[in-house]
Scaffold this active site. Structure first.
Site, PDB file in Angstrom:
ATOM      1  N   LYS A   1       1.273  16.035  -0.607  1.00 29.39           N
ATOM      2  CA  LYS A   1       2.420  15.535   0.405  1.00 29.39           C
ATOM      3  C   LYS A   1       3.517  14.986  -0.529  1.00 29.39           C
ATOM      4  O   LYS A   1       3.359  14.272  -1.449  1.00 29.39           O
ATOM      5  CB  LYS A   1       1.901  14.617   1.326  1.00 29.39           C
TER       6      LYS A   1
ATOM      7  N   GLU B   1       7.538   9.466  10.172  1.00 31.60           N
ATOM      8  CA  GLU B   1       7.270   8.144  10.160  1.00 31.60           C
ATOM      9  C   GLU B   1       8.674   7.309  10.835  1.00 31.60           C
ATOM     10  O   GLU B   1       9.694   7.287  10.456  1.00 31.60           O
ATOM     11  CB  GLU B   1       7.096   7.649   8.786  1.00 31.60           C
TER      12      GLU B   1
HETATM   13  O1  KIV Z   1       1.048   6.910   1.942  1.00 34.16           O
HETATM   14  C1  KIV Z   1       0.604   6.919   3.234  1.00 34.16           C
HETATM   15  O2  KIV Z   1      -0.422   6.165   3.372  1.00 34.16           O
HETATM   16  C2  KIV Z   1       1.360   7.681   3.823  1.00 34.16           C
HETATM   17  C3  KIV Z   1       1.241   7.282   5.589  1.00 34.16           C
HETATM   18  C4  KIV Z   1       1.898   6.222   5.732  1.00 34.16           C
HETATM   19  C5  KIV Z   1       1.935   8.426   6.226  1.00 34.16           C
HETATM   20  O3  KIV Z   1       2.380   8.369   3.509  1.00 34.16           O
END
Ligand code: KIV
Length: 272
Positions: A122, A191
């Site tokens: 991600k 988010e």
């Molecule tokens: O790092 C994380 O936990 C996240 C979530 C808040 C989506 O990116």
């Protein structure tokens, strides 16, 4: 997979997530950072485990996610992968590991995939990182996008308040979501944005949209320490607490301390 709380125990893949969106089935995503927690999260039927760089906050006690390193993310992701049988495991690329240029981004992405065995990565951002996203995808690595409140940019925002309330920022977010979707991202986290904007993105973009503080979406994600009530100081409006583990653990540990100090523990049956 004995003991699983879901009927469908097949390994979750990125194509299954796309299928879930098409079929209107919601996607449940949660963070985990270590072996024991990941085993419980996977066994409870969570579809996607995010090894989030929120480890910086809840594991290391930092105020922001910025200090996390590639090495630290690899350590956490390896532990989670060892415990996970069903869920898709997504690892956050930490701040600084993909923002410099595409070449460095691909090198770090390949390293995280190779050393952890996770399923996907991600990255936070839209147009400003789209070349890197495309290059990582071209290397055969599935990418989840992350728009709206992107914690790695907290110093630019200056606040953790709701993003994209203004028309211009909302339009930029929709443009970014389309870019990420067209590039081939398998999911996008949105988010802390207005629910109406999340709803519009879910409708206009075929990629599964995972919300956190963004109202209803194709799926939801929460930080596990927050939803289990281990993080008393953090109570935003969007957070639903499913347990009060702070109280449960404090009580258990308090009773242990009392028993040790009184000499009640260990007793006759608790020794060799
Ligand atoms: O790092 C994380 O936990 C996240 C979530 C808040 C989506 O990116």
């Amino acid at each position: 997979m004995a003991g699983y709380l879901v009927e469908d125990t097949r390994k979750v893949t990125t194509s299954r997530l796309a299928e879930m969106k098409r079929q209107g089935k919601k996607i449940a995503m949660l963070t985990a950072y270590d072996y024991t927690m990941a085993r419980i999260v996977d066994g409870a039927g969570v579809d996607v485990i995010l090894v989030g760089d929120s480890a910086s906050n809840v594991m290391a006690g930092n105020y922001t996610t910025l200090p996390m390193t590639v090495e630290q993310m690899i350590y956490h992701a390896k532990s989670v992968v060892r415990a996970t049988e069903r869920a898709l495991v997504v690892c956050d690329m930490p701040f600084g590991s993909y923002q410099v240029n595409s070449t460095e981004g691909v090198e770090n992405a390949v390293r995280i995939m190779k050393e952890t065995g996770c399923d996907a990565l991600k990255l936070e951002g839209g147009a400003e990182i789209i070349d890197t996203v495309r290059a990582i995808l071209a290397a055969g690595i599935p990418v989840c996008g992350h728009l709206g409140l992107t914690p790695q940019s907290i110093n630019k925002f200056g606040t953790y308040a709701v993003r994209a309330r203004e028309e211009a920022e909302a339009e930029r977010l929709i443009h970014d979501a389309r870019l990420l979707s067209d590039a081939g991202c398998f999911a996008i986290v949105l988010e802390k944005i207005p629910a109406a904007l999340t709803e519009r993105v879910c409708r206009e973009v075929s990629t599964p949209i995972i919300g956190i503080g963004g109202g209803p979406a194709d799926g939801q994600v929460l930080v596990i320490h927050d939803m289990l009530g281990m993080n008393k100081g953090f109570s935003p409006k969007f957070l639903r607490r499913y347990a009060d583990l702070d109280a449960v653990m404090t009580d258990a540990i308090g009773r242990y301390v009392t028993d040790v100090k009184s000499g009640d523990f260990p007793n006759e049956n608790e020794k060799y």
